[in-house]
Every structure is written in C-alpha cells, then in structure tokens.
Design a protein around this motif. Structure first.
Motif, PDB file in Angstrom:
ATOM      1  N   LYS A 163      -1.964   6.032  -3.774  1.00  0.00           N
ATOM      2  CA  LYS A 163      -1.305   5.283  -4.144  1.00  0.00           C
ATOM      3  C   LYS A 163      -0.095   4.682  -3.682  1.00  0.00           C
ATOM      4  N   ARG A 164       0.877   5.766  -3.678  1.00  0.00           N
ATOM      5  CA  ARG A 164       2.744   5.125  -3.229  1.00  0.00           C
ATOM      6  C   ARG A 164       2.048   4.633  -2.145  1.00  0.00           C
ATOM      7  N   GLU A 165       1.137   5.006  -0.871  1.00  0.00           N
ATOM      8  CA  GLU A 165       1.057   4.142   0.082  1.00  0.00           C
ATOM      9  C   GLU A 165       0.482   2.791  -0.551  1.00  0.00           C
ATOM     10  N   LYS A 166      -0.252   2.558  -1.351  1.00  0.00           N
ATOM     11  CA  LYS A 166      -0.288   0.962  -1.412  1.00  0.00           C
ATOM     12  C   LYS A 166       0.870   0.325  -2.090  1.00  0.00           C
ATOM     13  N   HIS A 187       3.935  -3.768  -0.696  1.00  0.00           N
ATOM     14  CA  HIS A 187       6.006  -4.152  -0.426  1.00  0.00           C
ATOM     15  C   HIS A 187       5.973  -4.531   1.171  1.00  0.00           C
ATOM     16  N   ILE A 188       5.372  -3.488   1.864  1.00  0.00           N
ATOM     17  CA  ILE A 188       5.737  -4.393   3.484  1.00  0.00           C
ATOM     18  C   ILE A 188       4.972  -5.947   3.713  1.00  0.00           C
ATOM     19  N   ALA A 189       3.828  -6.479   2.452  1.00  0.00           N
ATOM     20  CA  ALA A 189       3.733  -7.362   2.915  1.00  0.00           C
ATOM     21  C   ALA A 189       4.095  -8.871   2.009  1.00  0.00           C
ATOM     22  N   THR A 190       4.870  -8.230   1.137  1.00  0.00           N
ATOM     23  CA  THR A 190       5.898  -9.040   0.245  1.00  0.00           C
ATOM     24  C   THR A 190       6.924  -9.663   1.399  1.00  0.00           C
ATOM     25  N   CYS A 191       7.616  -8.284   2.263  1.00  0.00           N
ATOM     26  CA  CYS A 191       8.395  -8.467   3.086  1.00  0.00           C
ATOM     27  C   CYS A 191       8.412  -9.404   4.165  1.00  0.00           C
ATOM     28  N   ARG A 192       7.341  -9.003   4.806  1.00  0.00           N
ATOM     29  CA  ARG A 192       6.834  -9.941   5.520  1.00  0.00           C
ATOM     30  C   ARG A 192       6.694 -11.447   5.256  1.00  0.00           C
ATOM     31  N   LEU A 193       5.741 -11.845   4.148  1.00  0.00           N
ATOM     32  CA  LEU A 193       6.218 -13.285   3.542  1.00  0.00           C
ATOM     33  C   LEU A 193       7.015 -13.808   3.902  1.00  0.00           C
ATOM     34  N   ILE A 214      -3.866 -11.000  -6.037  1.00  0.00           N
ATOM     35  CA  ILE A 214      -2.702 -11.619  -5.017  1.00  0.00           C
ATOM     36  C   ILE A 214      -1.975 -10.163  -4.852  1.00  0.00           C
ATOM     37  N   LYS A 215      -2.579  -9.064  -5.824  1.00  0.00           N
ATOM     38  CA  LYS A 215      -2.148  -7.768  -5.682  1.00  0.00           C
ATOM     39  C   LYS A 215      -3.081  -7.378  -4.609  1.00  0.00           C
ATOM     40  N   VAL A 216      -4.757  -7.599  -4.136  1.00  0.00           N
ATOM     41  CA  VAL A 216      -5.526  -7.264  -3.255  1.00  0.00           C
ATOM     42  C   VAL A 216      -4.669  -8.181  -1.852  1.00  0.00           C
ATOM     43  N   MET A 217      -4.228  -9.067  -2.652  1.00  0.00           N
ATOM     44  CA  MET A 217      -4.607  -9.581  -0.705  1.00  0.00           C
ATOM     45  C   MET A 217      -3.339  -9.441  -0.091  1.00  0.00           C
ATOM     46  N   LEU A 218      -2.365  -9.280  -0.714  1.00  0.00           N
ATOM     47  CA  LEU A 218      -0.665  -8.180  -0.499  1.00  0.00           C
ATOM     48  C   LEU A 218      -0.558  -7.274  -0.199  1.00  0.00           C
ATOM     49  N   PHE A 219      -2.420  -6.340  -0.215  1.00  0.00           N
ATOM     50  CA  PHE A 219      -2.149  -4.954   0.043  1.00  0.00           C
ATOM     51  C   PHE A 219      -3.144  -4.954   1.373  1.00  0.00           C
ATOM     52  N   LEU A 220      -3.995  -6.511   1.179  1.00  0.00           N
ATOM     53  CA  LEU A 220      -4.975  -6.697   2.580  1.00  0.00           C
ATOM     54  C   LEU A 220      -4.171  -7.344   3.445  1.00  0.00           C
ATOM     55  N   ILE A 221      -2.925  -7.860   3.836  1.00  0.00           N
ATOM     56  CA  ILE A 221      -1.545  -8.333   4.498  1.00  0.00           C
ATOM     57  C   ILE A 221      -0.991  -6.810   4.841  1.00  0.00           C
ATOM     58  N   GLY A 222      -0.580  -5.864   3.624  1.00  0.00           N
ATOM     59  CA  GLY A 222       0.472  -4.749   4.239  1.00  0.00           C
ATOM     60  C   GLY A 222      -0.667  -3.983   5.187  1.00  0.00           C
ATOM     61  N   VAL A 223      -2.019  -4.162   5.285  1.00  0.00           N
ATOM     62  CA  VAL A 223      -2.959  -2.828   5.742  1.00  0.00           C
ATOM     63  C   VAL A 223      -2.464  -3.811   7.127  1.00  0.00           C
ATOM     64  N   GLN A 224      -2.475  -5.323   7.714  1.00  0.00           N
ATOM     65  CA  GLN A 224      -3.072  -5.819   8.794  1.00  0.00           C
ATOM     66  C   GLN A 224      -1.366  -5.554   9.555  1.00  0.00           C
ATOM     67  N   GLU A 225      -0.666  -5.975   8.589  1.00  0.00           N
ATOM     68  CA  GLU A 225       0.869  -4.991   9.468  1.00  0.00           C
ATOM     69  C   GLU A 225       0.789  -4.199   9.670  1.00  0.00           C
TER      70      GLU A 225
END
Length: 114
Positions: free
Chosen positions: A49-52, A57-63, A28-39
């Motif tokens: 590390k902080r940006e990751k 967080h961006i991915a979680t908010c988006r979802l 799930i963490k990797v998937m959230l990272f990928l969504i965050g990069v996409q967003e």
C-alpha cells in the motif's frame, strides 16, 4: 486543449487502457499508479500500500515537472526516483486540478505511445 478536448482524449485513453489491461475503466488514481510504475522502470510486480502511494506521488511529480513545478533529483539506492518542488503549485480548485491532471496524463501517454 480546452476542457471538451481533454475529456474526449481522456475517455479514449481510459478505453485503451481498459482494453490493454483487460480491466474496468481506470480512474485518475489508476492512471497515476501506471505512470508511477513506468517511471520506476522496474517492471510489473507486487507493491504494498505504501509503495502504491509512493508510485502515485512519483507520477504526480513527473507530470507536474512538465509545468516546471518539480525537478528530478535522482534515484535512491533502490532505484526509486526522488523529486524536489522547485516552485509552489497554485491553489487550483478541484475541477481545475482534475482537468490539469487529465491533460497531463493524456499528454504523457501520447508521448510514450507515439
């Protein structure tokens, strides 16, 4: 979708992502990272590390915006999206959290890959 359908679609998505990125099965963490990069929309690059953490967080908010919990406020001067919590997220159990995230992630990838 019921839990069984979510898990089947989740496993298939994991397989596809692992093949496309020539990597191990993503969690799930990797998937959230990928969504965050996409967003973020700035393409692949090295993130600290902080940006990751911020990308996840961006991915979680988006979802969770799909469920009406967050609303996009806009982008900052560096192009990073900022979200506002508009209604409290219920206290889901860990299993419920995992199933909701898996379902939202599956839906997200189905939408962008369609």
């Amino acid at each position: 979708m019921n839990a069984s359908e979510i898990n089947l679609k989740w496993k298939e998505l994991q397989r596809k992502v692992a093949l496309n990125f020539d990597t191990e099965t993503p969690d799930i963490k990797v998937m959230l990272f990928l969504i965050g990069v996409q967003e973020l929309g700035q393409g692949p690059k090295k993130f600290g590390k902080r940006e990751k953490e911020e990308l996840m967080h961006i991915a979680t908010c988006r979802l969770f915006s799909e469920m009406g919990f967050y609303e996009l406020q806009g982008l900052d001067q560096d192009g990073w999206p900022h979200w506002t919590l508009i209604k409290p997220i219920p206290n889901y159990t860990l299993l419920e959290q995992e199933m909701i995230l898996k379902s939202l992630i599956v839906d997200y990838f189905e939408d962008i890959l369609a």
